[in-house]
Design a protein around this motif. Structure first.
Motif, PDB file in Angstrom:
ATOM      1  N   LEU A  18       0.791  -1.325  -0.160  1.00 51.33           N
ATOM      2  CA  LEU A  18      -0.002  -0.225  -0.006  1.00 51.33           C
ATOM      3  C   LEU A  18       0.944   1.107   0.108  1.00 51.33           C
ATOM      4  O   LEU A  18       0.432   2.545  -0.192  1.00 51.33           O
ATOM      5  CB  LEU A  18      -0.914  -0.047   1.284  1.00 51.33           C
ATOM      6  N   GLY A  19       2.358   1.270  -0.039  1.00 54.72           N
ATOM      7  CA  GLY A  19       3.025   2.361  -0.079  1.00 54.72           C
ATOM      8  C   GLY A  19       3.462   2.895   1.317  1.00 54.72           C
ATOM      9  O   GLY A  19       4.034   3.981   1.285  1.00 54.72           O
ATOM     10  N   PHE A  20       2.902   2.408   2.406  1.00 54.35           N
ATOM     11  CA  PHE A  20       3.403   2.816   3.773  1.00 54.35           C
ATOM     12  C   PHE A  20       4.949   2.237   4.211  1.00 54.35           C
ATOM     13  O   PHE A  20       4.923   1.314   4.862  1.00 54.35           O
ATOM     14  CB  PHE A  20       2.365   2.564   5.016  1.00 54.35           C
ATOM     15  N   GLY A  21       5.933   2.591   3.547  1.00 56.00           N
ATOM     16  CA  GLY A  21       7.207   2.400   3.665  1.00 56.00           C
ATOM     17  C   GLY A  21       7.822   2.419   5.066  1.00 56.00           C
ATOM     18  O   GLY A  21       8.585   1.460   5.722  1.00 56.00           O
ATOM     19  N   GLY A  22       7.320   3.659   5.982  1.00 58.15           N
ATOM     20  CA  GLY A  22       7.757   3.507   7.303  1.00 58.15           C
ATOM     21  C   GLY A  22       7.297   2.499   8.243  1.00 58.15           C
ATOM     22  O   GLY A  22       8.038   1.828   8.920  1.00 58.15           O
ATOM     23  N   ILE A  23       5.947   2.189   7.912  1.00 60.74           N
ATOM     24  CA  ILE A  23       5.412   1.336   8.869  1.00 60.74           C
ATOM     25  C   ILE A  23       5.992  -0.205   8.383  1.00 60.74           C
ATOM     26  O   ILE A  23       6.142  -1.099   9.400  1.00 60.74           O
ATOM     27  CB  ILE A  23       3.762   1.046   8.692  1.00 60.74           C
ATOM     28  N   ALA A  24       6.011  -0.383   7.149  1.00 60.47           N
ATOM     29  CA  ALA A  24       6.578  -1.648   6.442  1.00 60.47           C
ATOM     30  C   ALA A  24       8.059  -1.934   7.366  1.00 60.47           C
ATOM     31  O   ALA A  24       8.241  -3.089   7.693  1.00 60.47           O
ATOM     32  CB  ALA A  24       6.448  -1.756   5.062  1.00 60.47           C
ATOM     33  N   GLY A  25       8.815  -1.032   7.132  1.00 59.00           N
ATOM     34  CA  GLY A  25      10.333  -1.099   7.789  1.00 59.00           C
ATOM     35  C   GLY A  25      10.216  -1.417   9.132  1.00 59.00           C
ATOM     36  O   GLY A  25      11.026  -2.108   9.578  1.00 59.00           O
ATOM     37  N   ALA A  26       9.320  -0.707   9.958  1.00 56.62           N
ATOM     38  CA  ALA A  26       9.331  -0.870  11.470  1.00 56.62           C
ATOM     39  C   ALA A  26       8.570  -2.263  11.664  1.00 56.62           C
ATOM     40  O   ALA A  26       9.391  -3.012  12.514  1.00 56.62           O
ATOM     41  CB  ALA A  26       8.460   0.140  12.132  1.00 56.62           C
ATOM     42  N   SER A  27       7.758  -2.885  10.902  1.00 53.88           N
ATOM     43  CA  SER A  27       7.328  -4.131  11.244  1.00 53.88           C
ATOM     44  C   SER A  27       8.238  -5.368  10.725  1.00 53.88           C
ATOM     45  O   SER A  27       8.297  -6.222  11.618  1.00 53.88           O
ATOM     46  CB  SER A  27       6.109  -4.399  10.246  1.00 53.88           C
ATOM     47  N   ILE A  28       8.958  -4.847   9.869  1.00 54.05           N
ATOM     48  CA  ILE A  28      10.288  -5.886   9.402  1.00 54.05           C
ATOM     49  C   ILE A  28      11.150  -6.177  10.546  1.00 54.05           C
ATOM     50  O   ILE A  28      11.512  -6.996  10.985  1.00 54.05           O
ATOM     51  CB  ILE A  28      10.824  -5.474   8.290  1.00 54.05           C
ATOM     52  N   GLU A  29      11.564  -4.864  11.198  1.00 54.74           N
ATOM     53  CA  GLU A  29      12.400  -4.890  12.260  1.00 54.74           C
ATOM     54  C   GLU A  29      12.001  -5.397  13.668  1.00 54.74           C
ATOM     55  O   GLU A  29      12.863  -5.961  14.142  1.00 54.74           O
ATOM     56  CB  GLU A  29      13.189  -3.286  12.484  1.00 54.74           C
ATOM     57  N   ILE A  30      10.705  -5.260  14.013  1.00 59.92           N
ATOM     58  CA  ILE A  30      10.201  -5.989  14.830  1.00 59.92           C
ATOM     59  C   ILE A  30      10.194  -7.332  14.839  1.00 59.92           C
ATOM     60  O   ILE A  30      10.233  -8.065  15.731  1.00 59.92           O
ATOM     61  CB  ILE A  30       8.968  -5.452  15.437  1.00 59.92           C
ATOM     62  N   ALA A  31       9.846  -7.673  13.688  1.00 62.16           N
ATOM     63  CA  ALA A  31       9.695  -9.255  13.292  1.00 62.16           C
ATOM     64  C   ALA A  31      11.093  -9.698  13.372  1.00 62.16           C
ATOM     65  O   ALA A  31      11.147 -11.043  13.741  1.00 62.16           O
ATOM     66  CB  ALA A  31       9.138  -9.395  11.834  1.00 62.16           C
TER      67      ALA A  31
END
Length: 57
Positions: A18-31
């Motif tokens: 969906l284009g939310f790069g910040g949320i995607a990056g944070a979710s990857i780091e948390i994972a």
């Protein structure tokens, strides 16, 4: 604990699409963090299990 990793990866994939790069990056780091904690806990429990050994009857 590994279900949390999968949940955060799915959130990251959906956010990335969906284009939310910040949320995607944070979710990857948390994972990643949760995954490595799960690996460490598994290894610690394996070592403790081997150290205790089995009782021989």
């Amino acid at each position: 604990m590994l279900s949390w990793v999968v949940t955060f990866l799915v959130i990251a994939l959906i956010a990335g699409i969906l284009g939310f790069g910040g949320i995607a990056g944070a979710s990857i780091e948390i994972a990643k963090i949760i995954f490595f904690i799960a690996i460490v806990l598994f290894l610690v429990s394996a070592v403790v299990g081997l150290a205790r050994g089995r009782s021989r009857i």
